[in-house]
Design a protein around this motif. Structure first.
Motif, PDB file in Angstrom:
ATOM      1  N   HIS A   1      27.433  22.281 137.953  1.00  0.00           N
ATOM      2  CA  HIS A   1      26.395  22.862 137.119  1.00  0.00           C
ATOM      3  C   HIS A   1      27.032  23.647 135.968  1.00  0.00           C
ATOM      4  CE1 HIS A   1      22.866  22.691 140.210  1.00  0.00           C
ATOM      5  NE2 HIS A   1      23.665  21.655 140.328  1.00  0.00           N
ATOM      6  N   GLU A   2      26.185  24.091 135.055  1.00  0.00           N
ATOM      7  CA  GLU A   2      26.656  24.844 133.899  1.00  0.00           C
ATOM      8  C   GLU A   2      27.404  26.101 134.338  1.00  0.00           C
ATOM      9  OE1 GLU A   2      24.926  26.576 129.644  1.00  0.00           O
ATOM     10  OE2 GLU A   2      23.564  25.756 131.157  1.00  0.00           O
TER      11      GLU A   2
ATOM     12  N   GLY B   1      20.143  18.265 130.617  1.00  0.00           N
ATOM     13  CA  GLY B   1      20.913  18.515 129.416  1.00  0.00           C
ATOM     14  C   GLY B   1      22.269  19.135 129.670  1.00  0.00           C
ATOM     15  N   GLU B   2      22.702  19.178 130.940  1.00  0.00           N
ATOM     16  CA  GLU B   2      23.994  19.761 131.289  1.00  0.00           C
ATOM     17  C   GLU B   2      25.056  18.665 131.366  1.00  0.00           C
ATOM     18  OE1 GLU B   2      22.258  23.449 134.025  1.00  0.00           O
ATOM     19  OE2 GLU B   2      23.767  22.092 134.837  1.00  0.00           O
ATOM     20  N   VAL B   3      25.559  18.281 130.219  1.00  0.00           N
ATOM     21  CA  VAL B   3      26.604  17.263 130.171  1.00  0.00           C
ATOM     22  C   VAL B   3      27.934  17.963 129.901  1.00  0.00           C
ATOM     23  CG1 VAL B   3      27.436  15.188 129.014  1.00  0.00           C
ATOM     24  CG2 VAL B   3      24.975  15.522 129.368  1.00  0.00           C
TER      25      VAL B   3
ATOM     26  N   GLU C   1      37.815  11.080 145.125  1.00  0.00           N
ATOM     27  CA  GLU C   1      36.876  12.054 144.564  1.00  0.00           C
ATOM     28  C   GLU C   1      36.187  11.401 143.378  1.00  0.00           C
ATOM     29  OE1 GLU C   1      38.285  15.431 142.447  1.00  0.00           O
ATOM     30  OE2 GLU C   1      39.112  14.160 140.875  1.00  0.00           O
ATOM     31  N   ILE C   2      34.933  11.818 143.143  1.00  0.00           N
ATOM     32  CA  ILE C   2      34.180  11.398 141.966  1.00  0.00           C
ATOM     33  C   ILE C   2      33.604  12.648 141.331  1.00  0.00           C
ATOM     34  CG2 ILE C   2      32.192  10.104 141.093  1.00  0.00           C
ATOM     35  CD1 ILE C   2      32.550   8.190 143.487  1.00  0.00           C
ATOM     36  N   ILE C   3      33.887  12.852 140.059  1.00  0.00           N
ATOM     37  CA  ILE C   3      33.367  14.004 139.335  1.00  0.00           C
ATOM     38  C   ILE C   3      32.346  13.501 138.313  1.00  0.00           C
ATOM     39  CG2 ILE C   3      35.419  13.938 137.845  1.00  0.00           C
ATOM     40  CD1 ILE C   3      33.402  17.102 138.611  1.00  0.00           C
ATOM     41  N   THR C   4      31.139  14.070 138.344  1.00  0.00           N
ATOM     42  CA  THR C   4      30.099  13.691 137.392  1.00  0.00           C
ATOM     43  C   THR C   4      30.061  14.692 136.240  1.00  0.00           C
ATOM     44  OG1 THR C   4      28.265  14.998 138.301  1.00  0.00           O
ATOM     45  CG2 THR C   4      28.784  12.913 139.406  1.00  0.00           C
ATOM     46  N   CYS C   5      29.241  14.388 135.235  1.00  0.00           N
ATOM     47  CA  CYS C   5      29.137  15.267 134.066  1.00  0.00           C
ATOM     48  C   CYS C   5      28.279  16.492 134.344  1.00  0.00           C
ATOM     49  CB  CYS C   5      28.556  14.497 132.884  1.00  0.00           C
ATOM     50  SG  CYS C   5      26.892  13.858 133.172  1.00  0.00           S
ATOM     51  N   GLY C   6      27.551  16.478 135.468  1.00  0.00           N
ATOM     52  CA  GLY C   6      26.621  17.568 135.771  1.00  0.00           C
ATOM     53  C   GLY C   6      25.197  17.042 135.843  1.00  0.00           C
ATOM     54  N   ARG C   7      24.236  17.929 135.646  1.00  0.00           N
ATOM     55  CA  ARG C   7      22.828  17.538 135.720  1.00  0.00           C
ATOM     56  C   ARG C   7      22.408  16.984 134.347  1.00  0.00           C
ATOM     57  NH1 ARG C   7      19.795  22.675 138.107  1.00  0.00           N
ATOM     58  NH2 ARG C   7      20.901  23.636 136.347  1.00  0.00           N
ATOM     59  N   LYS C   8      22.656  15.709 134.163  1.00  0.00           N
ATOM     60  CA  LYS C   8      22.446  15.076 132.863  1.00  0.00           C
ATOM     61  C   LYS C   8      21.000  15.184 132.399  1.00  0.00           C
ATOM     62  CE  LYS C   8      23.520  10.734 132.867  1.00  0.00           C
ATOM     63  NZ  LYS C   8      24.264   9.453 132.763  1.00  0.00           N
TER      64      LYS C   8
END
Length: 262
Positions: A111-112, A144-146, A134-141
């Motif tokens: 998260h942000e 708007g949390e990229v 491991e897999i890392i995502t950009c966040g809560r796309k």
């Protein structure tokens, strides 16, 4: 909050079993291998917490006694919440001879303003193998949390006979390193890493790499995958894409290929 998980996989009568288990909140471990017939041990790590919070420090200790095979599974995506300071995770894995360990968890969602560091120390025995990812995502796309996280780091070290044989260090710090620049993730929002290392003599490394590359080719429009061979019996799978579920399912497929090796 300091949280601990300790599991020892034993081997007796031709099958692996939970020899010892200790957890503190928010952890819980349940068996998920009731329908398996391969005599290996399958355990799922569950959590009563919605995610990792500011100030959390997770200690995970995994030991495999000679002859045992343990596959750890995760319950769901791991969320890293907004933090004023940081959160830490330490994973220590000790593998005796003739053991197999696999851990392919769900993707991480930062998260942000999250700040998280994970450190894995793995000691592998002779005639053994490890699969870890491991897999890392950009966040809560969709919010708007990229890549609005402060910092993410996952440092992994694998030792054999007290010699460092594999070191992988993933660092994402958008304020210092533009995540979409050339040489980083560029246009992608998800990054995955799967490491396979074996001290067995009969591993067909090149054949396994070819099989994984062929499997990745089926998803060439949704995901880019590369495999880097090690000098020893091992390789690293890197994946870039726009979705966590596809990448996670692909890693599960790779795990299935490697887990069945004898």
């Amino acid at each position: 909050m300091d949280s601990r998980l300790k599991i020892i996989a034993g081997f007796k009568g031709g099958e692996s079993y939970v020899k010892d288990l200790y957890v503190s909140l928010p952890f819980r471990v349940v068996s998920v291998g009731q329908r398996k017939t391969d005599k290996k041990l399958y355990q799922m790590v569950m959590s009563s917490s919605p995610g990792i919070l500011d100030g959390d420090h997770y200690y995970l200790d995994v030991s495999l006694e000679k002859g045992s095979s343990l596959q750890l599974q995760s319950q769901s995506y791991q969320r890293l919440f907004n933090m004023k300071d940081k959160a830490l995770q330490e994973l220590n894995v000790t593998m005796e001879d003739d053991t197999s360990f696999a851990y392919v968890p769900h993707p991480i969602v930062p998260h942000e303003d999250s700040n998280f560091k994970s450190k894995a120390n793995i000691h592998i025995g002779n005639d053994s193998q490890i699969i870890i990812s491991e897999i890392i995502t950009c966040g809560r796309k969709h919010y708007g949390e990229v890549f609005k996280l402060k910092r993410f780091q996952n440092l992994m070290e694998i030792y054999h006979n007290n010699r460092l044989v594999v070191k992988d260090n993933v660092v994402i710090e958008p304020e210092l390193i533009p995540i979409s620049s050339i040489g980083n993730l560029e246009q992608y929002t998800h990054q995955g890493t799967l490491i396979f290392y074996s001290t067995k003599d009969n591993v067909d490394k090149n054949g396994l790499i070819e099989e994984i590359v062929e499997a990745a080719a089926q998803h060439i429009e949704e995901m880019e995958v590369g495999v880097s061979a090690m000098e020893d019996n091992g390789f690293v799978v890197r994946a870039l894409g726009h979705g966590g579920e596809l990448m996670y399912n692909f890693f599960l497929h790779v795990q299935e290929i490697l887990w069945s090796l004898e």
